[in-house]
Write a protein that holds these residues in place. Sequence first.
Motif, PDB file in Angstrom:
ATOM      1  N   HIS A 106      54.689  55.888  81.578  1.00 40.36           N
ATOM      2  CA  HIS A 106      55.064  56.345  82.918  1.00 40.36           C
ATOM      3  C   HIS A 106      56.014  57.539  82.919  1.00 40.36           C
ATOM      4  O   HIS A 106      56.350  58.059  83.987  1.00 40.36           O
ATOM      5  CB  HIS A 106      55.667  55.183  83.714  1.00 40.36           C
ATOM      6  CG  HIS A 106      57.002  54.719  83.208  1.00 40.36           C
ATOM      7  ND1 HIS A 106      57.166  54.148  81.963  1.00 40.36           N
ATOM      8  CD2 HIS A 106      58.233  54.754  83.770  1.00 40.36           C
ATOM      9  CE1 HIS A 106      58.426  53.831  81.792  1.00 40.36           C
ATOM     10  NE2 HIS A 106      59.103  54.202  82.878  1.00 40.36           N
ATOM     11  N   TYR A 110      52.794  60.323  80.997  1.00 38.70           N
ATOM     12  CA  TYR A 110      52.353  60.651  82.357  1.00 38.70           C
ATOM     13  C   TYR A 110      52.587  62.132  82.686  1.00 38.70           C
ATOM     14  O   TYR A 110      51.680  62.825  83.144  1.00 38.70           O
ATOM     15  CB  TYR A 110      53.081  59.769  83.379  1.00 38.70           C
ATOM     16  CG  TYR A 110      52.747  60.140  84.792  1.00 38.70           C
ATOM     17  CD1 TYR A 110      51.540  59.741  85.363  1.00 38.70           C
ATOM     18  CD2 TYR A 110      53.606  60.924  85.542  1.00 38.70           C
ATOM     19  CE1 TYR A 110      51.211  60.117  86.654  1.00 38.70           C
ATOM     20  CE2 TYR A 110      53.280  61.302  86.826  1.00 38.70           C
ATOM     21  CZ  TYR A 110      52.084  60.895  87.379  1.00 38.70           C
ATOM     22  OH  TYR A 110      51.751  61.277  88.658  1.00 38.70           O
ATOM     23  N   SER A 132      54.858  51.087  77.930  1.00 37.17           N
ATOM     24  CA  SER A 132      56.194  51.315  78.474  1.00 37.17           C
ATOM     25  C   SER A 132      57.017  50.063  78.191  1.00 37.17           C
ATOM     26  O   SER A 132      56.453  49.023  77.854  1.00 37.17           O
ATOM     27  CB  SER A 132      56.132  51.550  79.990  1.00 37.17           C
ATOM     28  OG  SER A 132      55.421  52.731  80.291  1.00 37.17           O
ATOM     29  N   ASN A 137      55.292  49.373  84.554  1.00 38.43           N
ATOM     30  CA  ASN A 137      55.359  50.836  84.551  1.00 38.43           C
ATOM     31  C   ASN A 137      54.122  51.446  83.904  1.00 38.43           C
ATOM     32  O   ASN A 137      53.642  52.491  84.339  1.00 38.43           O
ATOM     33  CB  ASN A 137      56.634  51.311  83.859  1.00 38.43           C
ATOM     34  CG  ASN A 137      57.843  51.166  84.750  1.00 38.43           C
ATOM     35  OD1 ASN A 137      57.747  51.278  85.964  1.00 38.43           O
ATOM     36  ND2 ASN A 137      58.988  50.890  84.147  1.00 38.43           N
ATOM     37  N   LYS A 138      53.612  50.805  82.863  1.00 35.64           N
ATOM     38  CA  LYS A 138      52.361  51.282  82.258  1.00 35.64           C
ATOM     39  C   LYS A 138      51.236  51.184  83.281  1.00 35.64           C
ATOM     40  O   LYS A 138      50.463  52.131  83.455  1.00 35.64           O
ATOM     41  CB  LYS A 138      52.010  50.466  81.015  1.00 35.64           C
ATOM     42  CG  LYS A 138      50.641  50.822  80.455  1.00 35.64           C
ATOM     43  CD  LYS A 138      50.241  49.938  79.296  1.00 35.64           C
ATOM     44  CE  LYS A 138      48.806  50.208  78.874  1.00 35.64           C
ATOM     45  NZ  LYS A 138      48.412  49.384  77.715  1.00 35.64           N
ATOM     46  N   ALA A 141      51.482  53.923  85.832  1.00 31.36           N
ATOM     47  CA  ALA A 141      51.027  55.211  85.294  1.00 31.36           C
ATOM     48  C   ALA A 141      49.506  55.259  85.241  1.00 31.36           C
ATOM     49  O   ALA A 141      48.898  56.252  85.675  1.00 31.36           O
ATOM     50  CB  ALA A 141      51.617  55.435  83.906  1.00 31.36           C
ATOM     51  N   LYS A 144      48.062  55.811  88.660  1.00 33.71           N
ATOM     52  CA  LYS A 144      48.306  57.149  89.202  1.00 33.71           C
ATOM     53  C   LYS A 144      47.464  58.220  88.523  1.00 33.71           C
ATOM     54  O   LYS A 144      47.162  59.247  89.125  1.00 33.71           O
ATOM     55  CB  LYS A 144      49.793  57.520  89.094  1.00 33.71           C
ATOM     56  CG  LYS A 144      50.652  56.862  90.158  1.00 33.71           C
ATOM     57  CD  LYS A 144      52.048  57.409  90.147  1.00 33.71           C
ATOM     58  CE  LYS A 144      52.108  58.747  90.837  1.00 33.71           C
ATOM     59  NZ  LYS A 144      53.469  59.252  91.016  1.00 33.71           N
TER      60      LYS A 144
END
Length: 179
Positions: A106, A110, A132, A137-138, A141, A144
Amino acid sequence: MLNKEDTGLIVVDIQGKLATLVDDSETIIENCGKLIQGAKALGLPIIWLEQNPEKLGPTVDSISELMADQTPIPKFTFDGCNEVAFKHALNEAQKHSWIVCGIEAHICVYQTATHLANLHFDVHVVSDCTSSRDSRNKELALSKFASRNVKITGLEMCLYELVKDCRAPEFKQILNLIK
């Protein structure tokens, strides 16, 4: 589809204590090692990044040993594309597609992958070769990336995509990595 003639690998910040703190760290480090070995078997250029190595420490031994013939590019920005030496390495490689692995998904992965996509490169983040500290958080990412024109792939998927044919000279090496 990835092809070995126009693809390279970017290894992002698999270093120091942080590499052992990410979610499922042992698997991620092992998978990144397999990806690097596969890239070498296929003759892909590899760009190796380290985030603030004086503070975070060097790349973990199992990964740095695989790339002993290279020197890592130190960076201080989270986005590797902001480093002159990284931009030089990209230009020197003359590849359009880039496979990206490393940590943290992330942050540095990212920002680097997204910037590469904004520069109109074909970018593929290897989902089982990134992590992450917090798995959420992984996942953030990875979700996104789709809206940022970054493709998601897997270790086995991208290596077989690059090999293309079980008669290829590299096939047995790739098969042995995946087994």
